[in-house]
Design a protein around this motif. Structure first.
Motif, PDB file in Angstrom:
ATOM      1  N   LEU A  91      -9.334  -7.163   5.723  1.00 39.14           N
ATOM      2  CA  LEU A  91      -8.816  -7.475   7.045  1.00 39.14           C
ATOM      3  C   LEU A  91      -9.608  -8.618   7.668  1.00 39.14           C
ATOM      4  CD1 LEU A  91      -8.743  -3.731   8.029  1.00 39.14           C
ATOM      5  CD2 LEU A  91      -6.825  -5.080   7.155  1.00 39.14           C
ATOM      6  N   ARG A  92      -8.988  -9.346   8.545  1.00 39.85           N
ATOM      7  CA  ARG A  92      -9.645 -10.501   9.167  1.00 39.85           C
ATOM      8  C   ARG A  92     -10.670 -10.087  10.215  1.00 39.85           C
ATOM      9  NH1 ARG A  92      -5.990 -14.654  12.301  1.00 39.85           N
ATOM     10  NH2 ARG A  92      -4.738 -14.191  10.490  1.00 39.85           N
ATOM     11  N   ARG A  93     -10.324  -9.079  11.013  1.00 36.43           N
ATOM     12  CA  ARG A  93     -11.199  -8.675  12.115  1.00 36.43           C
ATOM     13  C   ARG A  93     -11.666  -7.233  11.946  1.00 36.43           C
ATOM     14  NH1 ARG A  93      -7.084 -11.574  14.238  1.00 36.43           N
ATOM     15  NH2 ARG A  93      -5.916  -9.761  14.921  1.00 36.43           N
ATOM     16  N   PRO A  94     -12.919  -6.944  12.275  1.00 37.24           N
ATOM     17  CA  PRO A  94     -13.464  -5.593  12.107  1.00 37.24           C
ATOM     18  C   PRO A  94     -12.679  -4.513  12.845  1.00 37.24           C
ATOM     19  CG  PRO A  94     -15.223  -7.130  12.637  1.00 37.24           C
ATOM     20  CD  PRO A  94     -13.930  -7.881  12.773  1.00 37.24           C
ATOM     21  N   GLU A  95     -12.145  -4.818  14.023  1.00 33.05           N
ATOM     22  CA  GLU A  95     -11.418  -3.798  14.784  1.00 33.05           C
ATOM     23  C   GLU A  95     -10.133  -3.358  14.085  1.00 33.05           C
ATOM     24  OE1 GLU A  95     -10.353  -7.825  16.609  1.00 33.05           O
ATOM     25  OE2 GLU A  95     -12.195  -6.847  15.981  1.00 33.05           O
ATOM     26  N   GLN A  96      -9.609  -4.180  13.178  1.00 28.65           N
ATOM     27  CA  GLN A  96      -8.411  -3.801  12.425  1.00 28.65           C
ATOM     28  C   GLN A  96      -8.687  -2.621  11.496  1.00 28.65           C
ATOM     29  OE1 GLN A  96      -7.731  -7.740  10.797  1.00 28.65           O
ATOM     30  NE2 GLN A  96      -5.895  -7.976  12.056  1.00 28.65           N
ATOM     31  N   ALA A  97      -9.934  -2.452  11.090  1.00 28.56           N
ATOM     32  CA  ALA A  97     -10.299  -1.348  10.197  1.00 28.56           C
ATOM     33  C   ALA A  97     -10.152   0.008  10.889  1.00 28.56           C
ATOM     34  CB  ALA A  97     -11.726  -1.524   9.695  1.00 28.56           C
ATOM     35  N   GLU A  98     -10.079   0.007  12.220  1.00 29.99           N
ATOM     36  CA  GLU A  98      -9.910   1.253  12.973  1.00 29.99           C
ATOM     37  C   GLU A  98      -8.462   1.733  12.975  1.00 29.99           C
ATOM     38  OE1 GLU A  98     -12.623   2.828  13.946  1.00 29.99           O
ATOM     39  OE2 GLU A  98     -13.728   1.125  13.124  1.00 29.99           O
ATOM     40  N   ASP A  99      -7.554   0.925  12.501  1.00 27.52           N
ATOM     41  CA  ASP A  99      -6.139   1.295  12.455  1.00 27.52           C
ATOM     42  C   ASP A  99      -5.981   2.538  11.586  1.00 27.52           C
ATOM     43  OD1 ASP A  99      -3.384   1.497  11.694  1.00 27.52           O
ATOM     44  OD2 ASP A  99      -3.127  -0.622  12.177  1.00 27.52           O
ATOM     45  N   PRO A 100      -5.379   3.604  12.103  1.00 32.83           N
ATOM     46  CA  PRO A 100      -5.247   4.842  11.336  1.00 32.83           C
ATOM     47  C   PRO A 100      -4.430   4.700  10.052  1.00 32.83           C
ATOM     48  CG  PRO A 100      -4.191   5.051  13.503  1.00 32.83           C
ATOM     49  CD  PRO A 100      -4.835   3.717  13.452  1.00 32.83           C
ATOM     50  N   PHE A 101      -3.609   3.669   9.943  1.00 36.87           N
ATOM     51  CA  PHE A 101      -2.795   3.463   8.745  1.00 36.87           C
ATOM     52  C   PHE A 101      -3.660   3.479   7.486  1.00 36.87           C
ATOM     53  CE2 PHE A 101      -1.277   0.596   5.453  1.00 36.87           C
ATOM     54  CZ  PHE A 101      -0.007   1.092   5.198  1.00 36.87           C
ATOM     55  N   PHE A 102      -4.757   2.770   7.513  1.00 35.17           N
ATOM     56  CA  PHE A 102      -5.588   2.634   6.320  1.00 35.17           C
ATOM     57  C   PHE A 102      -6.257   3.953   5.940  1.00 35.17           C
ATOM     58  CE2 PHE A 102      -5.288  -1.583   8.261  1.00 35.17           C
ATOM     59  CZ  PHE A 102      -4.595  -2.214   7.238  1.00 35.17           C
ATOM     60  N   LYS A 103      -6.736   4.675   6.928  1.00 35.76           N
ATOM     61  CA  LYS A 103      -7.343   5.974   6.656  1.00 35.76           C
ATOM     62  C   LYS A 103      -6.299   6.966   6.137  1.00 35.76           C
ATOM     63  CE  LYS A 103     -10.963   8.644   8.402  1.00 35.76           C
ATOM     64  NZ  LYS A 103     -11.977   8.701   9.415  1.00 35.76           N
ATOM     65  N   GLN A 104      -5.131   6.988   6.750  1.00 36.21           N
ATOM     66  CA  GLN A 104      -4.053   7.895   6.323  1.00 36.21           C
ATOM     67  C   GLN A 104      -3.632   7.628   4.883  1.00 36.21           C
ATOM     68  OE1 GLN A 104      -1.017   7.082   9.214  1.00 36.21           O
ATOM     69  NE2 GLN A 104      -1.930   8.410  10.773  1.00 36.21           N
ATOM     70  N   HIS A 105      -3.741   6.377   4.460  1.00 34.99           N
ATOM     71  CA  HIS A 105      -3.332   6.011   3.108  1.00 34.99           C
ATOM     72  C   HIS A 105      -4.507   5.971   2.126  1.00 34.99           C
ATOM     73  CE1 HIS A 105       0.267   4.888   5.338  1.00 34.99           C
ATOM     74  NE2 HIS A 105       0.901   5.017   4.180  1.00 34.99           N
ATOM     75  N   GLY A 106      -5.678   6.371   2.586  1.00 33.08           N
ATOM     76  CA  GLY A 106      -6.833   6.455   1.709  1.00 33.08           C
ATOM     77  C   GLY A 106      -7.360   5.118   1.226  1.00 33.08           C
ATOM     78  N   ALA A 107      -7.066   4.064   1.956  1.00 30.46           N
ATOM     79  CA  ALA A 107      -7.533   2.732   1.566  1.00 30.46           C
ATOM     80  C   ALA A 107      -8.911   2.464   2.157  1.00 30.46           C
ATOM     81  CB  ALA A 107      -6.554   1.666   2.040  1.00 30.46           C
ATOM     82  N   ASN A 108      -9.800   1.938   1.329  1.00 36.42           N
ATOM     83  CA  ASN A 108     -11.065   1.430   1.835  1.00 36.42           C
ATOM     84  C   ASN A 108     -10.756   0.149   2.592  1.00 36.42           C
ATOM     85  OD1 ASN A 108     -12.655   3.372   0.406  1.00 36.42           O
ATOM     86  ND2 ASN A 108     -12.293   2.194  -1.444  1.00 36.42           N
ATOM     87  N   THR A 109     -11.585  -0.195   3.554  1.00 35.08           N
ATOM     88  CA  THR A 109     -11.382  -1.444   4.274  1.00 35.08           C
ATOM     89  C   THR A 109     -12.619  -2.321   4.158  1.00 35.08           C
ATOM     90  OG1 THR A 109     -12.115  -0.469   6.363  1.00 35.08           O
ATOM     91  CG2 THR A 109      -9.733  -0.483   5.937  1.00 35.08           C
ATOM     92  N   ILE A 149       0.842  -1.203   0.000  1.00 36.98           N
ATOM     93  CA  ILE A 149       0.000   0.000   0.000  1.00 36.98           C
ATOM     94  C   ILE A 149       0.876   1.251   0.000  1.00 36.98           C
ATOM     95  CG2 ILE A 149      -1.628   1.363   1.383  1.00 36.98           C
ATOM     96  CD1 ILE A 149      -2.845  -1.388   2.269  1.00 36.98           C
ATOM     97  N   THR A 150       1.850   1.287   0.875  1.00 37.82           N
ATOM     98  CA  THR A 150       2.738   2.454   0.985  1.00 37.82           C
ATOM     99  C   THR A 150       3.479   2.705  -0.326  1.00 37.82           C
ATOM    100  OG1 THR A 150       3.014   2.069   3.358  1.00 37.82           O
ATOM    101  CG2 THR A 150       4.672   3.437   2.279  1.00 37.82           C
ATOM    102  N   ARG A 151       4.041   1.660  -0.901  1.00 35.31           N
ATOM    103  CA  ARG A 151       4.812   1.825  -2.148  1.00 35.31           C
ATOM    104  C   ARG A 151       3.931   2.216  -3.323  1.00 35.31           C
ATOM    105  NH1 ARG A 151      10.398  -0.439  -2.853  1.00 35.31           N
ATOM    106  NH2 ARG A 151      11.036  -0.708  -0.711  1.00 35.31           N
ATOM    107  N   LEU A 152       2.780   1.593  -3.440  1.00 35.60           N
ATOM    108  CA  LEU A 152       1.887   1.946  -4.551  1.00 35.60           C
ATOM    109  C   LEU A 152       1.520   3.419  -4.498  1.00 35.60           C
ATOM    110  CD1 LEU A 152      -0.507  -1.122  -4.656  1.00 35.60           C
ATOM    111  CD2 LEU A 152       1.093  -0.425  -6.451  1.00 35.60           C
TER     112      LEU A 152
END
Length: 110
Positions: A32-50, A16-19
């Protein structure tokens, strides 16, 4: 659109970072395997849908593929679940089968 299963691991995050640093702008869905992982700020900061899916559940894989409409699917799936069942084989088979049904022209990277 790119859909990455196992996106929460080191390889998924690095992809994700390199792309994005290379200017990729077609959209990324991090599965992601678990719903709580979607709360990780990494995905929001990188504009990735979860999306959340247990790859051992064929219907969950099909729903993610159907909803994300990927042109390319990447799988970094591996390891065992809480019951000790390995996701490497069945999980990847489910992802491949779902991709084949939803978009047979999609590329698959394992």
């Amino acid at each position: 659109m790119l859909t990455i299963f196992g996106a929460n691991g080191k390889s998924g995050r690095e992809l994700i970072t390199r792309l994005l640093s290379d200017g990729f702008s077609d959209g990324i869905t991090a599965v992601l395997r678990r719903p709580e992982q979607a709360e990780d700020p990494f995905f929001k900061q990188h504009g990735a849908n979860t999306a959340t899916a247990d790859v051992l559940d064929a219907q969950a894989c099909a729903a993610v593929i159907r909803d994300s409409k990927p042109q390319t699917v990447v799988s970094f799936v591996g390891g065992k679940n809480e019951e000790g069942i390995r996701s490497d084989a069945l999980g990847n088979i489910n992802i491949i089968a779902a991709t084949k049904v939803a978009n047979p022209q999609a590329r698959f990277v394992l």
